[in-house]
Design a protein around this motif. Sequence first.
Motif, PDB file in Angstrom:
ATOM      1  N   LEU A   1       0.822  -1.215   0.000  1.00 23.79           N
ATOM      2  CA  LEU A   1       0.000   0.000   0.000  1.00 23.79           C
ATOM      3  C   LEU A   1       0.854   1.262   0.000  1.00 23.79           C
ATOM      4  O   LEU A   1       0.565   2.220  -0.730  1.00 23.79           O
ATOM      5  N   PHE A   2       1.906   1.284   0.810  1.00 16.81           N
ATOM      6  CA  PHE A   2       2.743   2.484   0.850  1.00 16.81           C
ATOM      7  C   PHE A   2       3.529   2.655  -0.450  1.00 16.81           C
ATOM      8  O   PHE A   2       3.772   3.788  -0.885  1.00 16.81           O
ATOM      9  N   PHE A   3       3.941   1.572  -1.073  1.00 16.01           N
ATOM     10  CA  PHE A   3       4.552   1.679  -2.405  1.00 16.01           C
ATOM     11  C   PHE A   3       3.576   2.334  -3.378  1.00 16.01           C
ATOM     12  O   PHE A   3       3.932   3.231  -4.146  1.00 16.01           O
ATOM     13  N   LEU A   4       2.317   1.872  -3.357  1.00 13.97           N
ATOM     14  CA  LEU A   4       1.320   2.378  -4.287  1.00 13.97           C
ATOM     15  C   LEU A   4       0.982   3.840  -4.019  1.00 13.97           C
ATOM     16  O   LEU A   4       0.862   4.645  -4.946  1.00 13.97           O
ATOM     17  N   VAL A   5       0.833   4.184  -2.749  1.00 11.03           N
ATOM     18  CA  VAL A   5       0.523   5.581  -2.413  1.00 11.03           C
ATOM     19  C   VAL A   5       1.678   6.487  -2.817  1.00 11.03           C
ATOM     20  O   VAL A   5       1.464   7.601  -3.309  1.00 11.03           O
ATOM     21  N   GLY A   6       2.919   6.016  -2.637  1.00 17.47           N
ATOM     22  CA  GLY A   6       4.058   6.816  -3.079  1.00 17.47           C
ATOM     23  C   GLY A   6       4.036   7.042  -4.580  1.00 17.47           C
ATOM     24  O   GLY A   6       4.324   8.155  -5.067  1.00 17.47           O
ATOM     25  N   ALA A   7       3.670   5.996  -5.348  1.00 12.47           N
ATOM     26  CA  ALA A   7       3.589   6.144  -6.800  1.00 12.47           C
ATOM     27  C   ALA A   7       2.477   7.108  -7.198  1.00 12.47           C
ATOM     28  O   ALA A   7       2.642   7.925  -8.122  1.00 12.47           O
ATOM     29  N   ILE A   8       1.341   7.026  -6.516  1.00 12.40           N
ATOM     30  CA  ILE A   8       0.236   7.948  -6.813  1.00 12.40           C
ATOM     31  C   ILE A   8       0.639   9.382  -6.504  1.00 12.40           C
ATOM     32  O   ILE A   8       0.353  10.310  -7.280  1.00 12.40           O
ATOM     33  N   LYS A   9       1.329   9.573  -5.388  1.00 13.18           N
ATOM     34  CA  LYS A   9       1.758  10.924  -5.031  1.00 13.18           C
ATOM     35  C   LYS A   9       2.756  11.467  -6.049  1.00 13.18           C
ATOM     36  O   LYS A   9       2.733  12.658  -6.383  1.00 13.18           O
ATOM     37  N   ASP A  10       3.645  10.613  -6.555  1.00  9.67           N
ATOM     38  CA  ASP A  10       4.586  11.052  -7.589  1.00  9.67           C
ATOM     39  C   ASP A  10       3.849  11.507  -8.847  1.00  9.67           C
ATOM     40  O   ASP A  10       4.251  12.477  -9.490  1.00  9.67           O
ATOM     41  N   ARG A  11       2.776  10.812  -9.196  1.00  4.48           N
ATOM     42  CA  ARG A  11       2.072  11.121 -10.425  1.00  4.48           C
ATOM     43  C   ARG A  11       1.186  12.364 -10.287  1.00  4.48           C
ATOM     44  O   ARG A  11       1.116  13.197 -11.187  1.00  4.48           O
ATOM     45  N   TYR A  12       0.460  12.464  -9.175  1.00  4.78           N
ATOM     46  CA  TYR A  12      -0.456  13.578  -8.976  1.00  4.78           C
ATOM     47  C   TYR A  12       0.215  14.792  -8.326  1.00  4.78           C
ATOM     48  O   TYR A  12      -0.311  15.900  -8.391  1.00  4.78           O
ATOM     49  N   GLY A  13       1.343  14.561  -7.648  1.00  4.82           N
ATOM     50  CA  GLY A  13       1.961  15.642  -6.901  1.00  4.82           C
ATOM     51  C   GLY A  13       1.347  15.862  -5.539  1.00  4.82           C
ATOM     52  O   GLY A  13       1.707  16.804  -4.827  1.00  4.82           O
ATOM     53  N   THR A  14       0.415  14.994  -5.124  1.00  5.61           N
ATOM     54  CA  THR A  14      -0.248  15.138  -3.834  1.00  5.61           C
ATOM     55  C   THR A  14      -0.834  13.790  -3.441  1.00  5.61           C
ATOM     56  O   THR A  14      -1.081  12.934  -4.294  1.00  5.61           O
ATOM     57  N   ALA A  15      -1.040  13.609  -2.130  1.00  6.20           N
ATOM     58  CA  ALA A  15      -1.749  12.430  -1.632  1.00  6.20           C
ATOM     59  C   ALA A  15      -3.066  12.841  -0.986  1.00  6.20           C
ATOM     60  O   ALA A  15      -3.689  12.039  -0.285  1.00  6.20           O
ATOM     61  N   ASP A  16      -3.513  14.087  -1.226  1.00  5.73           N
ATOM     62  CA  ASP A  16      -4.768  14.584  -0.659  1.00  5.73           C
ATOM     63  C   ASP A  16      -5.938  13.847  -1.302  1.00  5.73           C
ATOM     64  O   ASP A  16      -6.093  13.836  -2.523  1.00  5.73           O
ATOM     65  N   LEU A  17      -6.783  13.241  -0.477  1.00  6.21           N
ATOM     66  CA  LEU A  17      -7.865  12.410  -0.992  1.00  6.21           C
ATOM     67  C   LEU A  17      -8.871  13.210  -1.804  1.00  6.21           C
ATOM     68  O   LEU A  17      -9.377  12.736  -2.822  1.00  6.21           O
ATOM     69  N   ASP A  18      -9.184  14.422  -1.364  1.00  2.00           N
ATOM     70  CA  ASP A  18     -10.148  15.228  -2.108  1.00  2.00           C
ATOM     71  C   ASP A  18      -9.614  15.578  -3.487  1.00  2.00           C
ATOM     72  O   ASP A  18     -10.351  15.567  -4.475  1.00  2.00           O
ATOM     73  N   THR A  19      -8.330  15.885  -3.572  1.00  2.00           N
ATOM     74  CA  THR A  19      -7.728  16.192  -4.873  1.00  2.00           C
ATOM     75  C   THR A  19      -7.705  14.964  -5.764  1.00  2.00           C
ATOM     76  O   THR A  19      -8.029  15.025  -6.950  1.00  2.00           O
ATOM     77  N   LEU A  20      -7.324  13.809  -5.175  1.00  2.00           N
ATOM     78  CA  LEU A  20      -7.275  12.578  -5.967  1.00  2.00           C
ATOM     79  C   LEU A  20      -8.658  12.191  -6.472  1.00  2.00           C
ATOM     80  O   LEU A  20      -8.818  11.772  -7.621  1.00  2.00           O
ATOM     81  N   ALA A  21      -9.672  12.329  -5.618  1.00  4.06           N
ATOM     82  CA  ALA A  21     -11.020  11.931  -6.014  1.00  4.06           C
ATOM     83  C   ALA A  21     -11.639  12.920  -6.993  1.00  4.06           C
ATOM     84  O   ALA A  21     -12.431  12.533  -7.854  1.00  4.06           O
ATOM     85  N   GLY A  22     -11.272  14.209  -6.884  1.00 10.13           N
ATOM     86  CA  GLY A  22     -11.884  15.223  -7.732  1.00 10.13           C
ATOM     87  C   GLY A  22     -11.130  15.502  -8.998  1.00 10.13           C
ATOM     88  O   GLY A  22     -11.561  16.308  -9.820  1.00 10.13           O
ATOM     89  N   ALA A  23      -9.991  14.833  -9.192  1.00  7.25           N
ATOM     90  CA  ALA A  23      -9.178  15.137 -10.365  1.00  7.25           C
ATOM     91  C   ALA A  23      -9.927  14.823 -11.651  1.00  7.25           C
ATOM     92  O   ALA A  23      -9.809  15.533 -12.631  1.00  7.25           O
TER      93      ALA A  23
END
Length: 582
Positions: free
Chosen positions: A368-390
Amino acid sequence: MTVIDISASVMQFLLAFIVVAPLLGAVAALLPAPPGLKGKNPDQAVLRHGVTVTGAVLVAAIVLAVGFDHDHPATMQATTDISWIPALDVRIHLGIDGISLPLLLLTALLTFLCALYSYFKLPAGPSPKAFVALVLVLESGTLATFAVLDLLLFFLAFEMVLIPMYFLIARWGGGQRQAAAWKFILYTLLGSVVMLLGLLLIGLKSGTFDMVALATDNGRGLTTSVQVIAVLAIGVGLAVKTPMWPLHSWLPDAHTAAPTVGSVLLAGVLLKMGTYGFVRILLPVAPDGMRTFAPYLAAFAVVGIVYGSLACLALARTGAKGDLKRLIAYSSVGHMGFVLLGIATMTPTGVNGALFANIAHGLITGLLFFLVGAIKDRYGTADLDTLAGATGAALYGRAPRLGALLAFAAIASLGLPGLAGFWGEMLTLFGAYSPAEGLSRPAFRTFMAIGAFGTLLTAAYMLIVVRRVCMGEHPPHSRLSPPDDRAPRTADGPEPSVLPVGPEPSATPDGPEPSATPDGSEPSATAGARPATTPQLADIRTYEAVAWTPLAALTVLAGLWPAVLLGLTDPAVQQLLAGGKS
């Protein structure tokens, strides 16, 4: 039965090599590279060194497991026993059994995968030499914790991991890293001081620091009052590292600030050191003291289960601006609560469940932490509202393989039958239904019911995370302007009303992708509208697949074939709880 017959002297060498090699590798990483190994890029050379050393340790650990006598997992194997400080009867005593071998393999695997991942995606920070050296020191200390059989050596190894993890957070971490690193070091050091007093009390009152002799004695050489004091003192230090509610508050800050590999090692390996200490030291050495505190330990454990789940639900709700890394950190508080509940039952079923949940948590939360790190690299953030609203499609539409793997890890974490997370939680609840003799059945059955309720809460927040991050969210229809497919589109992406993806990370390997609109402002209310053509993110890359596939495969294997792990732990646990009499 051994897969390959390996001589005792070779087994001794392998275990010593596993413990010492990372430390020697850390020293070598700080030295200038030999002329033939510098390559075109010195930074890449030292990262290759880290992959090589951790890979060699992993190979040695696998060979050790292959040569392990699986017919006698309760017997200490590959033992080394050398006098170190005769005046205190402190010995360099190493050995493994069915309890420590899985943790040794998990540590070697996760550290190798972190080194491999860092070779391609090094976190921003100071010298790569220092980064590799710190990771190797961290590995050596963790492996030593699971291999040593002397109380003072256990304490030294237990403390050895603190400094490297402090610097990994403070120098390579994200926002608020200094405060998070200080909080981590202060909590763990203060807990360790109290733990040292308890270890000294046991050693001085019993006349030995040898953990095998103490476990065989099973507390008969210690009065009940000494055991109670020792369990209280040692238990505080172990509970901080686990972490147990309410001593957990350093964990979310540390995880949120740590780099990706720091979070993986912290969750996958370091948290296991605390629960391992409960099983290896307190259960066999001070059983009367543990029996006194078992109901309180179970109560704190189930509070942690429910508290961690409620905190995750609060972070996952719309508008909470919750950080996905912080949410996974709070989920660890709940999962480790199940481990502590299993230990508190003082039964073979419960303790086996705790050990199984330990390994499952390391595999699943590491992924999970590997995946969250990859998502943060791609989006530039790990904020759930930003990820869900993108975008309405979110990960399923923009990086489908990444989204599918995140969903897999989430349902494994919530304990879906057939995956590794299920068996540990089920066995701990079974253990709580029928605790050890002398413990209150009504109380523990109440704890079991609360823990079972916690599994429902875990399922709730994990499914919310999957829905929001993988599927995305559309704002209410009345607030959206209908998309105009006739509107002109730029050559590089969607209309300005849609959150752009930004350039592929391959174009900027050292920096995250932008997550704001081109002018730097926040996305407008129409950002949730799904564009006619969903902008894509980079899906799982080759090096990510190589680093993550073993964790996913082992999660499935442990879920479908739990006997592989339980066949190792159960005989060792039976003998440990019986004080060497079985």
